[in-house]
Design an enzyme around this catalytic site. Structure first.
Site, PDB file in Angstrom:
ATOM      1  N   LEU A  66       0.871  -1.224  -0.050  1.00  0.00           N
ATOM      2  CA  LEU A  66      -0.008  -0.099   0.049  1.00  0.00           C
ATOM      3  C   LEU A  66       0.921   1.319  -0.005  1.00  0.00           C
ATOM      4  O   LEU A  66       1.725   1.403   0.845  1.00  0.00           O
ATOM      5  CB  LEU A  66      -0.728   0.002   1.215  1.00  0.00           C
ATOM      6  N   ASP A  67       0.619   2.197  -0.759  1.00  0.00           N
ATOM      7  CA  ASP A  67       1.241   3.368  -1.036  1.00  0.00           C
ATOM      8  C   ASP A  67       2.755   3.491  -1.158  1.00  0.00           C
ATOM      9  O   ASP A  67       3.567   4.234  -1.271  1.00  0.00           O
ATOM     10  CB  ASP A  67       0.864   4.476   0.335  1.00  0.00           C
TER      11      ASP A  67
END
EC number: 3.5.1.10
Lengths: 284, 284, 284, 284
Positions: free
Chosen positions: D226-227
Site C-alpha cells: 500500500l502507498d
C-alpha cells in the site's frame, strides 16, 4: 459564530485608517477573523479587506455606521455577507473546458455562486460537458453585421438575471467598446496566454512560433482596452520543443481552467481590489 | 568506461537516419549511453543527440567515418569529447549575481568550463563577488562614441583566448549588429524578463506597471535581432501587488542566475540545437 | 520617513486586539506601512506583524508604552528596528553552496545581517567559495568522543559574538539534545529533502531509490527533535528517471540555497512566528 | 501517414540494441517519429519507446518479425497501435472530482480511452458530476465482513468488460493483497499526498498538523504494498499557515485531478515502463 461579513475598501492613504476601521468594528462588538491591508506607497493609496464575525450586532446598523467613516475618508467600499452566493452569468463559445470546470466547482460548493445562465454564440449541441443540467442556456448567435443586436440581448439578460458577475469562459468574441464599458468592473475574462505576451488571436500558435519554454494563461477584468484590463491571476507550465501548437492547446486547457476558477473565486470572496491598471489581491 | 563523446546533429528528415547513425556506432564498437531525437514534422527537420562510450575505438577514426554519413545526409553536426572543458569568456556590467553564480558553479565542477576571462565596462572595484580569484579581468569601458573600438577589443579578446562561448552575464550594453553577428551561435544572453513580454530596458519596472502576477527571465542565443534570438531556457516566479519594482529586482536575481546557469550548462553539454528561430533542447 | 520598526506578537485570541494595537500606534503618531494578522481559530491563538513609521515619536517610549498592552493581553512580542542588522553565525561542513550563497546575498545587501563568524568542522582549505574575505573562520573539528567539547566551543562563540541567529548551512553534524535546546528558537537548519519525506542521512539517495518525481529542501527551526522542528520554508523541483543520485544532489543544491536564504531573510525581517510545532509566516 | 504504432521495451543492457531495433524498423520501411531510450547504468537495464509510422508495411508482420529480436534480447515488450482506445474501468468513492475530470477529458478526446464502467461503493446519487451519461454505473457497497465478496464482483467486472486499465479515482477502500496482486501493473491509484510523506488516512490533516508549506499528490501503480507502488507522476502546490485542513482539501483537489489525469494519459500512450520499484517515464 454568525455568518461572517467582508469589508473591502480603498482610499487615499493617511495615518490612523486601520485604527479607525478596527476600532469601529470592535466598538460594534464584531470580532475580526481575517484582515489584510496594503499601502501603495508610490501611489499613496490604501487598501484593506476585513472578514469579521458581526456577533449579536445588526448587520444593517454596522453598515450604516460605517458609511459615515467611509464618507469621511473618501473610501470606495463594500460590506457584503458571505452566505448569499452572487449571481453569475457565464459566456462561452466552442471550447467549454472552463465552463465545465466552473459548473463542477459550483456544484460541489467549492465556488459559492448562483449560475443564472449560460450564453453561447454556438448552439447547445456544441457544448461537450453534461454539467449544464437545468441551468438556462441561451444560444445567441452573431449573424453578420448583427453584433450590436446580439450584445443588446446579452445586456438584456444581464439585467433580467440581475447578474452581479459575467465570466467570459473562453468566449471567443471581441466585445464592442460599449459592451466592454457596460461590463467594466464586473466581468472577468480568461486570455490563453501569459499576458502581455501573445495578445490577440491564436496565442499558442504564436508561442510555438516564438519557441518559448513556458506557456500560460491570464485572468483579468474586462475593460475597453482589449487584453489590457487589470490582471487578477496568472499561471504557467513548461513546454518543450516537442510540443506542437496542438499539444500546447491541450496543456493550456489545464492552465486556463484553474487560472479562471481561481480568479472567479478570489473575486467572489471580495479579495480583489482594483488599483488603477493593476489589482490588489488579498489571499488568505 | 572511456570518456563519453557527444554526437549532435540535424538534417532534413528522411527514413532510416536513426538506424544509420546507431548502426554506424554499433559497428565501431561504441555503446550508446543516452540518445534523444526529435522530428520537427512541420518543418521536416530531424535532430539527434547521442552520448556514447567509444570503448576501444579510436575517436578520430569514429569522427572521420561519421563525416561521410553526415555528408550523405547533409547534416549539421558536431562530435565532441566531454572531458575537455570549453573555453568561456564572461561579460558583465554592474550587477554581478550571474557572474558570481557561474564562477562558483565552475569552481565546484558543477559546470565544466574553463573561464578564460571576465570583461566588464565597469572597473574591477565595481564587482561585488570575491570569486574572481586569478581569472583575467578586463576593464573595457565605453567612452562616448567609442563603442566600435570597445567591441573591437572584445573581439580581439575572443580571438586571443580562443573562447568557444561568450556569456553575457547581465552585460547591460546593446551589442552592435556586427558584434551580434560575429558572436552568433556562440553567445548566450540573459534577459531579465519572460520574453516576449517586456523587451528593452527596465523590464521589472515595466512588469510592475502592468501589474503582472509572475516575473521571469529568459536565456537566449544572441542574434542581430535584439531580444529575439532562439530561447534556450525560461523560468518564472510569482509576485504580488505588494512587490515593488525593487523587490521584483531582488526576486529576479534568483531567477536570472539559475536560468542563465542552466542555459550555459545545457549548451556546454551539447544539449541545445538551433532550429530556425527556436531551439531543440535535449535534457537528460 | 523614519526607519521603520517591526512589531511582531502572538497571544490568546480575543476580540479587539487589532483595534487596541493599531489604536495605540495611531495615538503615538506612528503610520502603519504593512500589517498582517492571523487567527488560528482551531488553537485560539492570534498572530500579528506590523511595520510602522514611528514618525517623530521616541522609539523607546513607544516600546515602553506597548509593554503594558502586551502584559494585559499576555503577548509574546518583539518590537525591533530594521536598520540594525542582526548578528549571525554560520556553521558549515564540506558542502559550501549555501554558505557561498548567504555570503554573497549579505554582500550585496539583499539580506541585512552582520556575519560574525563562520564555523566548520573542516579546515578552511576545504571551503570552495572565495567569499569568506575577512570574516572570522573557526575550524572546530570533532575528534572521536569529543563532540561535547566541540559543541561547548561553539556555544562559547555564540556568547562571545553575541550571535542572535545561528544558521546551519549544510552543517552535517547532528547536534546533541543539549545543544539543540540551547539554540532553540534562534537556529535555522536546511534539510536536503522535502520533509517529512526522507529524514536522516543521504536523502537524495533515498529519494532516488523510492523513485519520486520531485525533490525538495526544507528550512526549519532547530529543536531537540531532529528533522521535526517548525518548518519555515520548502520548495521542490521535478526530477526524472534519468536523474542519478548525483544529479539530484546537483539539482538539490539550487533548491537548498534558495530555500535557506529565503528562510533566513524571513526570520531576520521578523516575518516568522512560531505556533507550536508550526510557523506563521507573514510574507509581504 | 498511417496511424502510428508504439513499441515499448526493456531488457538487460548490452551494446547494439538501438541499432538492432531501429535497423529492423528501417528495413520494414517504417519511419520513426519519436524515440526515447534510457540506460539505467546502475541496474544494467535498458528501456526504449519508439513511435513509428508503419507506412505500407503490414502491422502484424512487423510485430511477428520483432518477436524474434525480442526473444533474442530477452525483452519485455509491447507494440500497440494508437488508434484503438484502451478499455478503462474507473473506481470511485464519495469524492468524484477525479472521476468528473477523467470523464470530461475522455469526452473531448484529450485522453483516448473507452470507459467501460464506473464502480462505486456509494450509490449513484452520491455522485456529483453529471458527466456519467450512458456509462454503466455499478454500485458495489461493502457490507461488513463482505469485502472479499465485493472485490470478487469487481474482478468479475474487470473480466466481463475486458478492462485493460483500472483507475482508482479517489476510491477510498484499501484493496486486499489478493486484489492488489490481481490488478498489479494495470491499476493506477491517486494518493492525496506527496509520497512518501503522509501515507495512510487523512493526509491533508497530517500535513496541516506537521505545518508543511507545500501539499501534493502522487499517482502510482498499485502493488500489494500500500502507498509503495512505483510512482508515475507527482505534483505540489504551496500552502500557508492560513490554510486549514479544509482549504488544503480544496487545493488538493486540483492537484489530484491533474496528477491522476496525467498519469493515465502517460500510461495509455505507453510512456510508462516499470523499473523495479520505480518507473521510467518517456514524455514527448
Amino acid at each position: 459564530m454568525a455568518e461572517p461579513m467582508i469589508l473591502a475598501l480603498s482610499c487615499a492613504d493617511r495615518p490612523g485608517i486601520v485604527a479607525r476601521v478596527t476600532g469601529y468594528l470592535a466598538q460594534c462588538g464584531c470580532n475580526i477573523i481575517e484582515a489584510q491591508q496594503f499601502d501603495d506607497l508610490a501611489e499613496g493609496r490604501f487598501f484593506m479587506r476585513v472578514a469579521f464575525d458581526p456577533g449579536a450586532a445588526d448587520r444593517e446598523e454596522i453598515r450604516e455606521g460605517f458609511g459615515s467613516i467611509a464618507h469621511e475618508y473618501g473610501m470606495a467600499w463594500s460590506m457584503l455577507r458571505q452566505d448569499r452566493p452572487r449571481r453569475v452569468l457565464l459566456l462561452v463559445s466552442k471550447f467549454d473546458h472552463c465552463l465545465a470546470d466552473l459548473l463542477y466547482r459550483q456544484r460541489i460548493d467549492e465556488i459559492a455562486m448562483e449560475i443564472v445562465g449560460v450564453v453561447s454564440n454556438h448552439p447547445r449541441e456544441a457544448i461537450n460537458t453534461l454539467m449544464l443540467g437545468d441551468i438556462p442556456f441561451h444560444h445567441l448567435p452573431i449573424a453578420k453585421g448583427e453584433k450590436a443586436a446580439q450584445e443588446a440581448r446579452i445586456r438584456a439578460l444581464v439585467e433580467e438575471t440581475r447578474a452581479e458577475l459575467v465570466v467570459l469562459a473562453r468566449y471567443m468574441q471581441i466585445l464592442s467598446d460599449e459592451m466592454a464599458a457596460y461590463l467594466s468592473g464586473r466581468c472577468i475574462n480568461i486570455h490563453h496566454s501569459f499576458l502581455p505576451g501573445f495578445k490577440g488571436a491564436k496565442p499558442y500558435h504564436q508561442a510555438h512560433a516564438r519557441g518559448v519554454k513556458m506557456i500560460g494563461a491570464t485572468a483579468h477584468y474586462v475593460t475597453a482596452d482589449l487584453d489590457e484590463g487589470p490582471i487578477i491571476h496568472q499561471d504557467v507550465e513548461p513546454v518543450t520543443h516537442a510540443d506542437t501548437p496542438e499539444e500546447m492547446v491541450r496543456k493550456g486547457r489545464d492552465i486556463e481552467r484553474r487560472v479562471l476558477a481561481e480568479a472567479v473565486r478570489l473575486h467572489l470572496e471580495d479579495r480583489v481590489l482594483v488599483n488603477g491598471a493593476r489589482t490588489v489581491v488579498f489571499r488568505s
